[in-house]
Structure formats: C-alpha cells, structure tokens
Enzyme design. Structure first.
Site, PDB file in Angstrom:
ATOM      1  N   ARG A  14       0.830  -1.215   0.000  1.00  0.00           N
ATOM      2  CA  ARG A  14       0.000   0.000   0.000  1.00  0.00           C
ATOM      3  C   ARG A  14       0.862   1.262   0.000  1.00  0.00           C
ATOM      4  O   ARG A  14       0.664   2.153  -0.820  1.00  0.00           O
ATOM      5  CB  ARG A  14      -0.920   0.032   1.241  1.00  0.00           C
ATOM      6  CG  ARG A  14      -2.015  -1.000   1.299  1.00  0.00           C
ATOM      7  CD  ARG A  14      -2.953  -0.981   0.110  1.00  0.00           C
ATOM      8  NE  ARG A  14      -3.660   0.274  -0.080  1.00  0.00           N
ATOM      9  CZ  ARG A  14      -4.047   0.737  -1.274  1.00  0.00           C
ATOM     10  NH1 ARG A  14      -3.776   0.082  -2.373  1.00  0.00           N
ATOM     11  NH2 ARG A  14      -4.704   1.875  -1.380  1.00  0.00           N
ATOM     12  N   ILE A  15       1.803   1.353   0.935  1.00  0.00           N
ATOM     13  CA  ILE A  15       2.605   2.574   1.036  1.00  0.00           C
ATOM     14  C   ILE A  15       3.603   2.665  -0.115  1.00  0.00           C
ATOM     15  O   ILE A  15       3.783   3.735  -0.702  1.00  0.00           O
ATOM     16  CB  ILE A  15       3.312   2.658   2.408  1.00  0.00           C
ATOM     17  CG1 ILE A  15       2.265   2.687   3.541  1.00  0.00           C
ATOM     18  CG2 ILE A  15       4.216   3.890   2.487  1.00  0.00           C
ATOM     19  CD1 ILE A  15       1.254   3.824   3.471  1.00  0.00           C
ATOM     20  N   CYS A 155       1.713   6.921  10.393  1.00  0.00           N
ATOM     21  CA  CYS A 155       0.704   7.847   9.880  1.00  0.00           C
ATOM     22  C   CYS A 155       0.018   8.578  11.028  1.00  0.00           C
ATOM     23  O   CYS A 155      -0.265   9.777  10.942  1.00  0.00           O
ATOM     24  CB  CYS A 155      -0.315   7.104   9.025  1.00  0.00           C
ATOM     25  SG  CYS A 155      -1.061   5.665   9.820  1.00  0.00           S
ATOM     26  N   THR A 156      -0.224   7.869  12.124  1.00  0.00           N
ATOM     27  CA  THR A 156      -0.921   8.471  13.263  1.00  0.00           C
ATOM     28  C   THR A 156      -0.042   9.491  13.973  1.00  0.00           C
ATOM     29  O   THR A 156      -0.514  10.562  14.373  1.00  0.00           O
ATOM     30  CB  THR A 156      -1.401   7.376  14.236  1.00  0.00           C
ATOM     31  OG1 THR A 156      -2.222   6.446  13.515  1.00  0.00           O
ATOM     32  CG2 THR A 156      -2.195   7.959  15.385  1.00  0.00           C
ATOM     33  N   THR A 185      -6.095  -2.082   7.860  1.00  0.00           N
ATOM     34  CA  THR A 185      -4.856  -2.141   7.080  1.00  0.00           C
ATOM     35  C   THR A 185      -4.592  -3.591   6.676  1.00  0.00           C
ATOM     36  O   THR A 185      -5.291  -4.516   7.104  1.00  0.00           O
ATOM     37  CB  THR A 185      -3.657  -1.599   7.883  1.00  0.00           C
ATOM     38  OG1 THR A 185      -3.496  -2.397   9.063  1.00  0.00           O
ATOM     39  CG2 THR A 185      -3.858  -0.139   8.269  1.00  0.00           C
ATOM     40  N   THR A 214      -1.333   1.156  20.082  1.00  0.00           N
ATOM     41  CA  THR A 214      -0.565   1.968  19.140  1.00  0.00           C
ATOM     42  C   THR A 214       0.514   2.711  19.908  1.00  0.00           C
ATOM     43  O   THR A 214       0.276   3.181  21.023  1.00  0.00           O
ATOM     44  CB  THR A 214      -1.443   2.980  18.368  1.00  0.00           C
ATOM     45  OG1 THR A 214      -0.589   3.836  17.605  1.00  0.00           O
ATOM     46  CG2 THR A 214      -2.278   3.850  19.287  1.00  0.00           C
ATOM     47  N   ARG A 237      -9.651  -0.133  15.535  1.00  0.00           N
ATOM     48  CA  ARG A 237      -9.690  -0.425  14.104  1.00  0.00           C
ATOM     49  C   ARG A 237     -11.157  -0.585  13.706  1.00  0.00           C
ATOM     50  O   ARG A 237     -11.891  -1.354  14.327  1.00  0.00           O
ATOM     51  CB  ARG A 237      -8.900  -1.702  13.796  1.00  0.00           C
ATOM     52  CG  ARG A 237      -7.396  -1.565  13.981  1.00  0.00           C
ATOM     53  CD  ARG A 237      -6.817  -0.575  12.974  1.00  0.00           C
ATOM     54  NE  ARG A 237      -5.389  -0.423  13.118  1.00  0.00           N
ATOM     55  CZ  ARG A 237      -4.485  -1.054  12.366  1.00  0.00           C
ATOM     56  NH1 ARG A 237      -4.878  -1.919  11.435  1.00  0.00           N
ATOM     57  NH2 ARG A 237      -3.194  -0.822  12.539  1.00  0.00           N
ATOM     58  N   ASN A 319      -4.637   8.129   6.050  1.00  0.00           N
ATOM     59  CA  ASN A 319      -3.501   7.391   6.612  1.00  0.00           C
ATOM     60  C   ASN A 319      -2.632   6.742   5.535  1.00  0.00           C
ATOM     61  O   ASN A 319      -1.525   6.304   5.811  1.00  0.00           O
ATOM     62  CB  ASN A 319      -3.971   6.334   7.617  1.00  0.00           C
ATOM     63  CG  ASN A 319      -5.120   5.486   7.116  1.00  0.00           C
ATOM     64  OD1 ASN A 319      -6.276   5.910   7.178  1.00  0.00           O
ATOM     65  ND2 ASN A 319      -4.814   4.302   6.612  1.00  0.00           N
TER      66      ASN A 319
END
EC number: 1.2.1.12
Length: 338
Positions: A14-15, A155-156, A185, A214, A237, A319
């Site tokens: 994804r990233i 991202c957070t 995710t 997290t 989530r 995100n």
C-alpha cells in the site's frame, strides 16, 4: 532546478505504491527502481494502475517493457526481486535514497543492508525502535547528514504531532490521551483467523470495531521531547478502508477558550504548517478526506471543551496518501544535505 533526486522503493505494498504515485507526479524526485520478490512486473503494473481507494492511475501510461523493467510513459523503472535487501544493486540504477516499505526491515541494522547495495540513505516508512524518527513540519530540521537510516514515524504520529506541537507551543500540555479511530490495514484478517500476538487483531476486520494498541502517542515524545512521558494512547480499528481520525484529549497549562484554541490552530495551518496541518469548520465525514495530502486536518466543529484547561481535539488524516506524501517530502528534505 537541479538534478532530480533518484529514489528506490523496497516493498510495493500500500505505502510503496502510493509513494511511487506521489513521486511520479513530482518534478523534484525520480523513481528509478522498485524491489519486491513477491510480485511480477505484469502484476505490479495491474496493482499500481488499479486502486480500490484512490482510483485508477490516469497519468503516464504504464507498460511492461520486460521482466525487469516497467515504463511510465517513456521513463524506465528497474524492477528487482530480491528477498535479502543487501543483494539489491541499487547503485546500478543510481538510486540514492531508498524507501523501506516492506514493514519487515524497520530497525537500523536490518535497514542498513540497503547501504551495501549502494544506497546513500534509507527512509523507513514505519516507526522504528532505534532509527531517528522525523515528522515533517515538526522536527525534520533536527536531521543531520550523518544519519543514514531514518524513520518517517507512523501515519498516526504524523497526524498527532503537528496538532500537539501547536497546542503545546501556545498553551502548554500537562498530559493527554489519544484515541485513533483507524481504518483497516493489510495486516488485518478478512474473516476470523490466527493472530497469536494479538488475539483481537485476528478477528474479522470488515464487521468489527477492534481495540488495538498503538505507539503513536508515545512516539510524539521522540519527535517533540517536551512531550516525552506526557502522552499515550490506543486505537480502534474500524471497517473503513482509508482515512482515520485522532481524538486528542489534553489538560492545558494555560487557560484557553475553545475559540482561542481554534484560532491558534487556524493561524498555524495558514502559516508555518501550511500543507501539513489543515483546518476545517465544515460538516465533514471520513470519505471527504480520501486523497488529502495533508498530515492532519483539524475538525473545529467536532472538538469540545469541558472547561478552559481540559479539551478534546479532533483531527482527520488520509492514513495512506497523506503519510506517503510526507515520505517524499522527507526525501526532498534530506537530499538537500546529500
């Protein structure tokens, strides 16, 4: 302008794919190589072109030249398929800065394997237990040329840190708790499945709200030492595919009305943090932020104050794309000192 910064990507998930999309749209960086041992070039082309969240790639036409080369328009990108990072010949492509986006090689020693193949710098697209962490807009000016392996945090953390910085600079934070309501995710399960380290995390992602840990809030203390030990947090989530939202509840040192807090955030969003921190008074929901490249968009209508020293602040983030854009911003920043 000067020569483009040549970059490579390890891990086309994804990233990795979104960093590639961001890089290919910019004129200050050039994607020259991708390494992923698990997908062929034709499948790589398909995965890059079609994206369920961010839509179809409509820029340069993407074609497969051969098993080792993709063409973005006329521009070739070399494709490798090595499992061991130290075997990737980055130097042969001219790639100076590598984005380590497999999610596997997140500590300094493992990520340093890229240097053996000729890379000059490595940016880990995840938190790292021992690599220096940077959040663009917050502490990127602490970067030193001797740092070969760095982390773009999570991202957070990229959403939380700019907001926390503004609040701490203007009003002082005594202590705070963060909750992120976070989209699913790739590590989660489509149906209940084994997840021995995190039992709840093994439950079906598409129809559960799943409490999770997290490190994002604690990591703010690494990029903003003044807040070290003052913040912690947790995650829920939820069954959305992209865009998450931070709820930061803090006790302030200096008394402030909610309107004063809003004004401070708005001012910073139009000044030093423009493009990083956003501000909205609209009646927004999560899908309104799909494709938003900012790290953190403060939702002025969603927050609430209990009194002049205790306040809940709400900030949105894509995100995936917001974070991937910061990875490229960090590349550009460190390249100035190559």
């Amino acid at each position: 302008m000067g020569a483009k910064i040549k970059i490579g990507i390890n891990g086309f998930g994804r990233i990795g794919r979104l960093v590639a999309r961001v890089a290919l749209k910019r004129d200050d960086v050039e994607l020259v190589a991708v390494n992923d041992p698990f997908i062929t070039t034709d499948y790589m082309t398909y995965m890059f072109k079609y994206d369920s969240v961010h839509g179809q790639w409509k820029n340069d036409e993407l074609t497969v030249k051969d098993s080792n080369t993709l063409l973005f328009g006329q521009k070739p990108v070399t494709v490798f398929a090595h499992r061991n990072p130290e075997e990737i010949p980055w130097a042969s492509t001219g790639a100076d800065i590598i984005v380590e986006s497999t999610g596997v090689f997140t500590d300094k020693d493992k990520a340093a394997a890229h240097l053996k193949g000729g890379a000059k710098k490595v940016i880990i697209s995840a938190p790292s237990k021992d690599a220096p962490m940077f959040v663009v807009g917050v502490n990127e000016n602490e970067y030193k040329p001797e740092f070969d392996i760095i982390s773009n945090a999570s991202c957070t953390t990229n959403c939380l840190a700019p907001l926390a910085k503004v609040i701490n600079d203007r009003f002082g934070i005594v202590e705070g708790l963060m909750t992120t309501v976070h989209s699913i995710t790739a590590t989660q399960k489509t149906v209940d499945g084994p997840s021995s380290k995190d039992w709840r995390g093994g439950r079906a992602a598409s129809f559960n709200i799943i409490p999770s840990s997290t490190g994002a809030a604690k990591a703010v203390g690494k990029v903003l030492p003044a807040l070290n030990g003052k913040l912690t947090g947790m995650s829920f989530r939820v069954p959305t595919v992209d865009v998450s939202v931070v709820d930061l509840t803090v006790r302030l040192e200096k008394a402030a009305t909610y309107d004063e807090i809003k004004a401070a955030i708005k001012e910073e969003s139009e000044g030093k943090l423009k493009g990083i921190l956003g501000y909205t008074e609209d009646d927004v929901v999560s899908t309104d932020f799909i494709g938003d490249t900012r790290s953190s968009i403060f939702d002025a209508k969603a927050g609430i104050a209990l009194n002049d020293k205790f306040v809940k602040l709400v900030s949105w983030y894509d995100n995936e794309l917001g974070y991937s854009t910061r990875v490229v911003d960090l590349i550009v920043h460190i390249a100035k000192q190559l």
